[in-house]
Motif scaffolding. Structure first.
Motif, PDB file in Angstrom:
ATOM      1  N   LYS A 162     -57.275  -2.112  24.360  1.00 28.28           N
ATOM      2  CA  LYS A 162     -57.561  -3.518  24.090  1.00 28.28           C
ATOM      3  C   LYS A 162     -56.780  -4.416  25.039  1.00 28.28           C
ATOM      4  O   LYS A 162     -55.659  -4.100  25.415  1.00 28.28           O
ATOM      5  N   VAL A 163     -57.390  -5.535  25.405  1.00 29.13           N
ATOM      6  CA  VAL A 163     -56.738  -6.539  26.242  1.00 29.13           C
ATOM      7  C   VAL A 163     -56.586  -7.830  25.454  1.00 29.13           C
ATOM      8  O   VAL A 163     -57.544  -8.291  24.817  1.00 29.13           O
ATOM      9  N   ILE A 164     -55.398  -8.388  25.490  1.00 25.86           N
ATOM     10  CA  ILE A 164     -55.137  -9.709  24.928  1.00 25.86           C
ATOM     11  C   ILE A 164     -54.872 -10.643  26.099  1.00 25.86           C
ATOM     12  O   ILE A 164     -54.027 -10.356  26.954  1.00 25.86           O
ATOM     13  N   ILE A 165     -55.600 -11.751  26.159  1.00 29.54           N
ATOM     14  CA  ILE A 165     -55.481 -12.676  27.291  1.00 29.54           C
ATOM     15  C   ILE A 165     -54.742 -13.940  26.846  1.00 29.54           C
ATOM     16  O   ILE A 165     -55.222 -14.669  25.970  1.00 29.54           O
ATOM     17  N   PRO A 166     -53.577 -14.227  27.431  1.00 37.45           N
ATOM     18  CA  PRO A 166     -52.893 -15.490  27.136  1.00 37.45           C
ATOM     19  C   PRO A 166     -53.535 -16.625  27.927  1.00 37.45           C
ATOM     20  O   PRO A 166     -53.847 -16.473  29.108  1.00 37.45           O
ATOM     21  N   TYR A 167     -53.732 -17.749  27.258  1.00 32.77           N
ATOM     22  CA  TYR A 167     -54.440 -18.870  27.876  1.00 32.77           C
ATOM     23  C   TYR A 167     -53.609 -20.142  27.714  1.00 32.77           C
ATOM     24  O   TYR A 167     -53.316 -20.570  26.592  1.00 32.77           O
ATOM     25  N   VAL A 168     -53.212 -20.727  28.842  1.00 30.45           N
ATOM     26  CA  VAL A 168     -52.481 -21.989  28.835  1.00 30.45           C
ATOM     27  C   VAL A 168     -53.439 -23.101  29.237  1.00 30.45           C
ATOM     28  O   VAL A 168     -54.049 -23.038  30.317  1.00 30.45           O
ATOM     29  N   PRO A 169     -53.628 -24.120  28.398  1.00 35.88           N
ATOM     30  CA  PRO A 169     -54.600 -25.183  28.688  1.00 35.88           C
ATOM     31  C   PRO A 169     -54.096 -26.148  29.756  1.00 35.88           C
ATOM     32  O   PRO A 169     -53.499 -27.174  29.463  1.00 35.88           O
ATOM     33  N   GLN A 175     -61.783 -22.354  33.984  1.00 34.23           N
ATOM     34  CA  GLN A 175     -62.419 -21.586  35.051  1.00 34.23           C
ATOM     35  C   GLN A 175     -61.641 -20.295  35.327  1.00 34.23           C
ATOM     36  O   GLN A 175     -62.240 -19.247  35.595  1.00 34.23           O
ATOM     37  N   GLY A 176     -60.315 -20.384  35.265  1.00 35.99           N
ATOM     38  CA  GLY A 176     -59.488 -19.202  35.458  1.00 35.99           C
ATOM     39  C   GLY A 176     -59.703 -18.176  34.372  1.00 35.99           C
ATOM     40  O   GLY A 176     -59.761 -16.966  34.639  1.00 35.99           O
ATOM     41  N   LEU A 177     -59.837 -18.639  33.136  1.00 38.33           N
ATOM     42  CA  LEU A 177     -60.098 -17.738  32.012  1.00 38.33           C
ATOM     43  C   LEU A 177     -61.437 -17.039  32.183  1.00 38.33           C
ATOM     44  O   LEU A 177     -61.550 -15.823  31.971  1.00 38.33           O
ATOM     45  N   ILE A 178     -62.458 -17.807  32.577  1.00 40.99           N
ATOM     46  CA  ILE A 178     -63.790 -17.230  32.786  1.00 40.99           C
ATOM     47  C   ILE A 178     -63.740 -16.164  33.878  1.00 40.99           C
ATOM     48  O   ILE A 178     -64.330 -15.078  33.738  1.00 40.99           O
ATOM     49  N   LYS A 179     -63.005 -16.434  34.950  1.00 39.21           N
ATOM     50  CA  LYS A 179     -62.912 -15.485  36.056  1.00 39.21           C
ATOM     51  C   LYS A 179     -62.251 -14.189  35.613  1.00 39.21           C
ATOM     52  O   LYS A 179     -62.698 -13.095  35.961  1.00 39.21           O
ATOM     53  N   VAL A 200     -58.286 -13.900  22.908  1.00 41.76           N
ATOM     54  CA  VAL A 200     -57.617 -14.874  23.772  1.00 41.76           C
ATOM     55  C   VAL A 200     -56.644 -15.640  22.886  1.00 41.76           C
ATOM     56  O   VAL A 200     -56.995 -16.067  21.781  1.00 41.76           O
ATOM     57  N   VAL A 201     -55.405 -15.799  23.362  1.00 45.60           N
ATOM     58  CA  VAL A 201     -54.367 -16.468  22.579  1.00 45.60           C
ATOM     59  C   VAL A 201     -53.910 -17.723  23.316  1.00 45.60           C
ATOM     60  O   VAL A 201     -53.487 -17.644  24.477  1.00 45.60           O
ATOM     61  N   GLY A 202     -53.987 -18.860  22.665  1.00 37.44           N
ATOM     62  CA  GLY A 202     -53.501 -20.107  23.253  1.00 37.44           C
ATOM     63  C   GLY A 202     -51.990 -20.099  23.349  1.00 37.44           C
ATOM     64  O   GLY A 202     -51.300 -19.858  22.360  1.00 37.44           O
ATOM     65  N   MET A 203     -51.472 -20.357  24.540  1.00 37.35           N
ATOM     66  CA  MET A 203     -50.034 -20.335  24.791  1.00 37.35           C
ATOM     67  C   MET A 203     -49.562 -21.694  25.303  1.00 37.35           C
ATOM     68  O   MET A 203     -50.274 -22.376  26.042  1.00 37.35           O
ATOM     69  N   MET A 204     -48.356 -22.076  24.888  1.00 39.14           N
ATOM     70  CA  MET A 204     -47.735 -23.322  25.355  1.00 39.14           C
ATOM     71  C   MET A 204     -48.662 -24.516  25.130  1.00 39.14           C
ATOM     72  O   MET A 204     -48.861 -25.357  26.011  1.00 39.14           O
ATOM     73  N   GLY A 214     -58.715 -30.889  24.408  1.00 36.46           N
ATOM     74  CA  GLY A 214     -60.030 -30.747  25.008  1.00 36.46           C
ATOM     75  C   GLY A 214     -60.217 -29.405  25.699  1.00 36.46           C
ATOM     76  O   GLY A 214     -61.266 -28.765  25.568  1.00 36.46           O
ATOM     77  N   LEU A 215     -59.188 -28.936  26.411  1.00 35.05           N
ATOM     78  CA  LEU A 215     -59.279 -27.654  27.107  1.00 35.05           C
ATOM     79  C   LEU A 215     -59.304 -26.484  26.132  1.00 35.05           C
ATOM     80  O   LEU A 215     -59.956 -25.463  26.390  1.00 35.05           O
ATOM     81  N   MET A 216     -58.625 -26.638  25.008  1.00 37.13           N
ATOM     82  CA  MET A 216     -58.675 -25.582  23.994  1.00 37.13           C
ATOM     83  C   MET A 216     -60.078 -25.499  23.394  1.00 37.13           C
ATOM     84  O   MET A 216     -60.593 -24.408  23.147  1.00 37.13           O
TER      85      MET A 216
END
Length: 239
Positions: A162-169, A175-179, A200-204, A214-216
């Protein structure tokens, strides 16, 4: 950033599975997410054995526990390219929490491997050969990753379940997340590996700002469209 009784532990993390935290950008909290999840799980269930496997040459997973990467005589690179037994490299951090460390030698993996492909024909399978035997010993294995999508990332995707992706808005972060998601899916299909994106986990996240909100929402909408879970738990931006 401890997450003892969150949905992340209760609903996402299941015993006996290898998890990786992956994002092709630095400073998004990959190591913080890995070390806190592993620590929280080791405390929450002291009968389970947890391993952190550090593939980042910066060795920040070691630093998170007050250990210095350059103090280790043997590290992950010895297991990957020199056939060292990982059990002889793993260090104990607490009763049921261990670490397979890395240091700056890990930064030369691509040079070692790609300049000698005859010696390493299965260059995306090096980490899997290290991880698979450890599955019998550990209930949870968490792989920390470097900020890139090169040879190391390919090895991580081949070894993990499994992959967990950290996402900073931040600006252009959607676009980076989509890539990253597209890259993972392309690798999965091309290499025929069964790895899945767990969440995907929202970070910071700064809930006081409209841009973060809005980005979240944009990221959440994209994840829903792709059938990917975005956790309700978000790690807030603090000092």
């Amino acid at each position: 950033m401890m997450m003892y009784d969150s949905d992340v532990i209760g609903g996402l993390i299941m015993s006996g599975i290898v998890y990786s935290v992956l994002m092709n950008k630095g400073g998004v909290g990959k190591t913080s997410l890995v070390t806190n999840l592993a620590s929280a799980l080791s405390i929450k269930d002291p009968d389970k054995k947890v391993l952190i496997l550090d593939t980042d040459g910066q060795g920040n997973a070691s630093l998170a526990f007050g250990r210095f990467p350059n103090e280790f005589k043997k590290t992950l690179i010895d297991c990957l390219v020199r056939g060292e037994d990982p059990n002889k490299v793993i260090i104990n951090l607490s009763k049921n929490l261990d670490l397979l460390p890395s240091n700056d030698e890990m930064n030369y993996l691509e040079f070692d491997v790609l300049t000698d492909l005859k010696a390493y024909p299965d260059f995306f399978g090096l980490l899997k050969k290290v991880v698979d035997p450890l599955r019998e010993k550990y209930d949870y294995i968490f792989i920390d990753s470097p900020p890139s999508m090169g040879l190391v990332a390919g090895n991580i995707l081949s070894a993990a379940d499994k992959v967990i992706i950290p996402y900073v808005p931040e600006t252009f972060s959607v676009q980076g997340l989509i890539k990253v998601i597209n890259t993972i899916e392309d690798f999965k299909n091309e290499q025929n590996v069964p790895v899945e994106i767990q969440a995907v986990v929202g970070m910071m996240v700064d809930n006081r700002t409209n841009i973060h909100g809005g980005l979240m929402l944009q990221a959440d909408a994209y994840c829903k469209k792709q059938g990917i879970l975005m956790t309700k738990n978000r790690i807030p931006k603090t000092i």
